[in-house]
Motif scaffolding. Structure first.
Motif, PDB file in Angstrom:
ATOM      1  N   ASN A 184       0.849  -1.189   0.000  1.00 39.68           N
ATOM      2  CA  ASN A 184       0.000   0.000   0.000  1.00 39.68           C
ATOM      3  C   ASN A 184       0.887   1.241   0.000  1.00 39.68           C
ATOM      4  OD1 ASN A 184      -1.950   1.969   0.383  1.00 39.68           O
ATOM      5  ND2 ASN A 184      -2.202   1.528   2.558  1.00 39.68           N
ATOM      6  N   LEU A 185       0.760   2.087  -1.007  1.00 36.02           N
ATOM      7  CA  LEU A 185       1.599   3.280  -1.141  1.00 36.02           C
ATOM      8  C   LEU A 185       0.967   4.523  -0.527  1.00 36.02           C
ATOM      9  CD1 LEU A 185       2.692   2.774  -4.855  1.00 36.02           C
ATOM     10  CD2 LEU A 185       4.052   2.287  -2.816  1.00 36.02           C
ATOM     11  N   GLY A 186      -0.261   4.431  -0.063  1.00 36.03           N
ATOM     12  CA  GLY A 186      -0.927   5.616   0.467  1.00 36.03           C
ATOM     13  C   GLY A 186      -1.286   6.592  -0.656  1.00 36.03           C
TER      14      GLY A 186
ATOM     15  N   LEU B 127       8.544   1.363   0.077  1.00 39.25           N
ATOM     16  CA  LEU B 127       8.557   2.327   1.178  1.00 39.25           C
ATOM     17  C   LEU B 127       8.132   3.690   0.649  1.00 39.25           C
ATOM     18  CD1 LEU B 127       9.628   2.730   4.229  1.00 39.25           C
ATOM     19  CD2 LEU B 127      11.656   3.660   3.131  1.00 39.25           C
ATOM     20  N   VAL B 128       7.430   4.467   1.477  1.00 42.43           N
ATOM     21  CA  VAL B 128       7.034   5.828   1.118  1.00 42.43           C
ATOM     22  C   VAL B 128       7.502   6.772   2.212  1.00 42.43           C
ATOM     23  CG1 VAL B 128       5.111   7.388   0.653  1.00 42.43           C
ATOM     24  CG2 VAL B 128       5.017   5.037  -0.164  1.00 42.43           C
TER      25      VAL B 128
ATOM     26  N   GLY C 208      10.005   4.283  -2.485  1.00 45.74           N
ATOM     27  CA  GLY C 208      11.279   3.584  -2.555  1.00 45.74           C
ATOM     28  C   GLY C 208      11.094   2.112  -2.885  1.00 45.74           C
ATOM     29  N   PHE C 209      11.884   1.622  -3.851  1.00 43.25           N
ATOM     30  CA  PHE C 209      11.824   0.212  -4.245  1.00 43.25           C
ATOM     31  C   PHE C 209      13.219  -0.385  -4.149  1.00 43.25           C
ATOM     32  CE2 PHE C 209       8.194   2.177  -6.243  1.00 43.25           C
ATOM     33  CZ  PHE C 209       7.179   1.242  -6.065  1.00 43.25           C
TER      34      PHE C 209
ATOM     35  N   TRP D 272      13.610  -1.676   6.715  1.00 48.73           N
ATOM     36  CA  TRP D 272      13.837  -0.255   6.542  1.00 48.73           C
ATOM     37  C   TRP D 272      12.563   0.492   6.861  1.00 48.73           C
ATOM     38  CZ3 TRP D 272      13.875   1.870   0.897  1.00 48.73           C
ATOM     39  CH2 TRP D 272      12.943   1.198   0.102  1.00 48.73           C
ATOM     40  N   ALA D 273      12.706   1.785   7.159  1.00 49.12           N
ATOM     41  CA  ALA D 273      11.549   2.583   7.555  1.00 49.12           C
ATOM     42  C   ALA D 273      11.803   4.039   7.221  1.00 49.12           C
ATOM     43  CB  ALA D 273      11.270   2.425   9.051  1.00 49.12           C
ATOM     44  N   ALA D 274      10.706   4.776   7.064  1.00 47.39           N
ATOM     45  CA  ALA D 274      10.756   6.230   6.900  1.00 47.39           C
ATOM     46  C   ALA D 274       9.987   6.834   8.059  1.00 47.39           C
ATOM     47  CB  ALA D 274      10.134   6.644   5.569  1.00 47.39           C
TER      48      ALA D 274
END
Length: 219
Positions: free
Chosen positions: A28-30, A80-81, A93-94, A147-149
């Motif tokens: 889910n990219l939001g 990741l977004v 992010g991919f 990983w995380a934002a």
């Protein structure tokens, strides 16, 4: 008594002989398109492609809005977004990994994180930001497990956080887990981590994960 019946409104299926590994990754990219609806990405493993979809309220079905090529799903590591520059723009992010053989016949693994930007119409197909472990100084080879934002310092810019349970330095394995933090903001850079947190004990490489929480309630 309050159960709601769910109905399938759309699905992605592959073909014969493995189905093209459709659904090898799903995320889910939001609201990356800033239209009030969430987008989602689905990976096809045999072609190393992520397809990005957004719900079309008129046609009442998802429509493909972007295609990220040469980025097969990395096991256990989702897309990741994050808002890394602090200007409100969301970057997707991919992960990507390449195997290559050096002049001495030794097999190596090269790791990338590519970040793409989406406007209301489409996804730019050229990454605007890239992390490559080969560009880190001093040299090190890594394979992040998580990983995380997260905006750690409350400045409206997300930090990029990578977790590794081992690294490869100076021709040898280093089995002390590390967390790398890249500070977000207008000067966001991916060549050198801002902070490195290193474990005091070695790991058995058991596939540990990372969690980021506000434990003391101070924001």
């Amino acid at each position: 008594p309050n159960a709601v019946q769910l109905q399938r409104v759309w699905s992605v299926t592959g073909g014969e002989f493995g189905g093209g590994q459709v659904g090898d990754g799903c995320f889910n990219l939001g609201d990356v398109f800033n239209v009030g609806r969430s987008a989602f990405a689905i990976a096809s493993g045999d072609t190393d492609v992520w397809r990005i979809y957004l719900w079309d309220s008129i046609a009442q079905r998802p429509r493909q809005k972007g295609l990220i090529t040469d980025h097969g799903a990395v096991t256990g590591l989702p897309a990741l977004v994050g808002r890394f520059l602090g200007d409100g723009r969301r970057f997707m992010g991919f992960p990507r990994g390449d195997r290559y053989t050096d002049s001495g016949g030794h097999l190596h693994f090269r790791y990338y994180l590519d970040f793409y930007f989406a406007n209301q119409d489409t996804v730019l197909d050229i990454p605007l930001l890239r992390f490559a472990d080969s560009a880190v100084r001093p040299p090190v080879a890594i394979n992040p497990r998580d990983w995380a934002a997260v905006d750690l310092d409350g400045d409206s810019a997300d930090e990029l956080i990578l977790y590794m349970d081992s690294e490869f330095r100076n021709g040898a394995g280093d089995f002390y887990p590390e967390v790398w933090i890249f500070r977000g903001g207008p000067d966001f850079r991916l060549d050198t981590p801002t902070v490195v947190l290193r474990a005091l004990e070695q790991t058995d490489q058991g596939g540990r994960r990372m969690w980021v929480n506000d434990c003391d309630g101070d924001g």
